[in-house]
Design a protein around this motif. Structure first.
Motif: not given
Length: 751
Positions: A314, A316, A326
């Motif tokens: 992921s 952040s 992203y």
């Protein structure tokens, strides 16, 4: 020192984990003779999944189970490399076989089939044909190829190390799911005509890329074995489907892997799930991939942080920034509300720099796109010129009334029609190319042939002549050429789509459960003969098809015949009666006279059509190696006529009706005339077509054949057909005597 000790400990743990993925237990060898042994394979019963994956190690070589088959590589993709012998067949100058240099090569591994995707079957020699024999289930199957050349091939810088192209060497694809194979090589003339530079035939199966042909190999093949690839899998065809349906680990795949069917009848393989890598069969395999150590989709330039976890990752943003982190999302942007006004200018500058970079990136991307489009256009124009496009347009413009019949398609049209030549669109593969089914923009179904012609000026000239001549052919029983595309690396031909398969599909009982009546078969034969006769005598330039066979005769939904596949055809000017060519054709249909002399003429097509007639009469294929008396159908048919056993080999279903008997006899003798060894004794295709049409006309108009008008041949037939086939029981003696003399004449004259 403590840090160094920690590093060494981590290295040792990583090495232990790597070995664990290779072997099931610590005491199981993970390497033998330099070859890795990944689970489910293992040396020893407790080290492998089951007996099919047992290996034996003698210290320097790895063997499959307790056999003498050496294993040189095992891939977790489901393939295993082994060396396999070449099958030689050598002769001395007197034509005698050299026994110690002539033998077949066999491979018996019932667990794993020979890979059809990773291997090729190859025959080497100038007087050579080779066979690959195997089993599919309980049935025996064979395939092979031949190579003949009349003169010595001189090694040059251009042809040394070239691929096996058909002169002095031929190669074919391996049929899928073949086990327990046997390789055999043979010679047509015991190498007598080429003994000075080639006294041996060779046949073998080799891994793709492991063999490059050189003319020097005709004098001596410098190796006795080559690598061969086997496909391996877990032999439980239902476990993968059950595991997927029940969502339970019902297969040997570990919990971080998924199963994939190899074939529905054999078994399955295991694959690590996305985000994992390693051995999917080992309980500790399929380790997590750390995406943060590799290029990923996090906005690192915007200070985004990458967070790895099992199977994925992921992104952040750090404190003081907003967004999802992203690259394809909202990225990371500075939160202006958390800073005082003096920093606002810095933020504006940063945004301006980012905008400038974005514009620059967009401009560069557009320039790259424009350059790519221009390059592709130049490539298409170069291919069009190299494939003879300008010459073809000029030739077509000179054909008054025919230019509009042949459309020049562009590459994009045919890519869209075939889903970019997807393998699911393949209708068949042959020696001249691959045929795809396509749907044009106007929803017209077509057959698109991807030719193997490319670059050779002589081949391009023949290709252009073929397109020009076929564009003039408008015959109901010849597959219509709609157009071509020359922008691709190799030319593409676009034909009308014929939707009911090949003639072989309908007369072969193993492929079609529906019986085709004799009336339909006779009509198909007459339509095919009429089409070939048209090519020989009615076309502006006579065409010799050179590959007439039941798989090149297509049927539409009304069982109307369409002659197809002109890739091997030759154009013969009107002032020539024959042409010298490299022998080309299909075993079982190939004219023996053409095979021996290399001289092609119209009678070669007559012989091939005669074999098709025999197939229609008997329901058998032209070549069947499991046929006990004679694999070659034509030779078996001739022998049966000589021995007065014609009715024993005809399709039993055709003899159920009494009315078929006379026509069957007439067509049988016509077929026998077509397959005579001496081409001059064969009828022309025009004569064949007229005889077949005459038989159909007699059937359609029974008033033309009263009792007194029945031919002597028919009278003889009605006497001598066995009762169980519905024969008549009486006839006059005159008819008997005449037919008896004619039978003797046919047999003597046909040799």
């Amino acid at each position: 020192m403590e840090m160094m000790g920690l590093i060494l400990l981590l290295v040792a743990i990583a090495a232990t984990a790597g070995e664990a993925q290779l072997s099931l237990y610590r005491d199981c060898p993970h390497k033998c003779g330099g070859v890795d042994i990944p689970y489910p394979f293992g040396v020893g019963d407790h080290c492998s999944l089951n007996k099919f994956f047992n290996l034996t190690c003698n210290g320097s070589k790895l063997y499959y189970r307790s056999s003498d088959i050496v294993v040189s590589n095992i891939s977790l993709d489901g393939q295993m490399d082994i060396p396999f012998y070449v099958s030689p067949n050598c002769y001395n100058q007197a034509g005698g076989k050299i026994r110690d240099k002539s033998f077949s090569a066999s491979l018996e591994i019932s667990a794993f089939p020979v890979s059809s995707s990773a291997n090729k079957f190859v025959s080497v020699g100038c007087d050579t044909y080779g066979y690959l024999n195997s089993f599919l289930g309980e049935q025996n199957y064979s395939t092979g190829c031949l190579s003949r050349c009349n003169g010595q091939l001189q090694p040059t810088a251009e042809n040394t190390g070239e691929t096996c192209s058909g002169i002095g060497c031929c190669q074919i694809d391996i049929p899928p799911r073949m086990k327990n194979i046997t390789i055999e090589s043979y010679s047509f003339d015991k190498h007598q005509n080429v003994w000075a530079f080639n006294n041996c035939s060779y046949a073998f199966v080799a891994k793709k890329g492991s063999f490059n042909f050189s003319p020097r190999y005709l004098e001596h093949l410098p190796f006795e074995e080559l690598p061969l690839v086997l496909d391996w899998f877990i032999a439980n065809a239902s476990a993968c489907q059950e595991a997927t349906a029940l969502s339970t680990p019902n297969s040997v795949c570990n919990t971080r892997a998924t199963c994939q069917n190899y074939t529905t009848e054999f078994g399955y393989r295991c694959l690590c799930k996305r985000g994992y890598q390693g051995n999917p069969y080992h309980p500790d395999g399929c380790q997590d991939v750390n995406e943060c150590d590799k290029p990923n989709d996090c906005d690192i330039k915007g200070h985004a942080q990458c967070n790895n976890f099992n199977g994925s990752h992921s992104c952040s943003c750090p404190p003081g920034y907003t967004g999802d982190g992203y690259l394809n999302g909202t990225r990371c942007t500075l939160d202006a509300t958390l800073h005082s006004n003096p920093n606002l200018l810095s933020l504006i500058i940063a945004l301006g720099v980012c905008a400038t970079l974005l514009v620059g990136f967009t401009l560069v991307s557009m320039l790259c796109w424009a350059h790519k489009q221009r390059t592709q256009k130049l490539i298409r124009e170069r291919n069009f010129e190299r494939n003879g496009g300008n010459v073809l347009l000029q030739r077509l413009s000179q054909q008054q009334g025919y230019a509009d019949r042949t459309k020049i398609f562009n590459q994009v049209e045919l890519q869209n029609a075939t889903d970019n030549f997807d393998e699911d669109r393949i209708l068949g593969r042959g020696g001249q190319g691959t045929v795809y089914k396509g749907i044009l923009a106007d929803n017209t179904p077509v057959a698109i042939k991807k030719s193997r012609v490319g670059g050779d000026p002589r081949q391009i000239k023949d290709f252009i002549n073929e397109v020009v001549v076929l564009s003039q052919i408008n015959h109901r029983n010849v597959v219509k050429l709609l157009g071509c595309c020359l922008e691709t690396e190799v030319p593409l031909l676009v034909y009308e789509f014929v939707d009911n398969g090949t003639l072989l599909d309908h007369i072969n009982p193993s492929k079609n459960e529906f019986f085709i009546s004799w009336e339909t078969r006779l009509r198909i034969a007459a339509e095919t003969a009429e089409a070939i006769s048209y090519l020989h005598s009615a076309a502006s330039i006579p065409i010799i098809h050179r590959d007439i066979k039941s798989t090149n005769i297509l049927l539409d939904h009304n069982h109307r015949a369409k002659v197809s596949d002109f890739g091997a055809s030759r154009l013969v000017p009107l002032d020539e009666t024959q042409a010298a060519t490299v022998v080309q054709g299909t075993l079982g249909y190939l004219d023996p006279e053409y095979l021996l002399t290399g001289q092609l003429n119209e009678k070669s097509d007559v012989y091939s059509f005669g074999v098709v007639l025999v197939e229609l009469l008997t329901g058998n294929k032209a070549v069947e190696f499991n046929r006990p008396e004679q694999p070659n159908l034509a030779m078996s048919f001739v022998s049966s006529i000589k021995e007065d056993r014609l009715w024993e080999i005809l399709d039993r279903q055709l003899l159920d009706q009494k009315k078929n008997a006379a026509q069957l006899k007439e067509v049988a003798f016509l077929a026998r005339r077509c397959i005579r060894i001496n081409g001059e004794e064969r009828p022309t295709m025009k004569e064949v077509a007229m005889e077949l049409e005459g038989l159909i006309a007699m059937e359609r108009h029974p008033w033309m054949k009263g009792r007194d008008a029945i031919s002597e041949e028919t009278e003889y037939l009605l006497v001598h057909v066995p009762d169980e086939y519905g024969a008549a029981s009486t006839s006059n003696s005159s008819g008997y005597d005449t037919m008896q003399k004619q039978m003797a004449f046919e047999i003597e004259d046909g040799r």
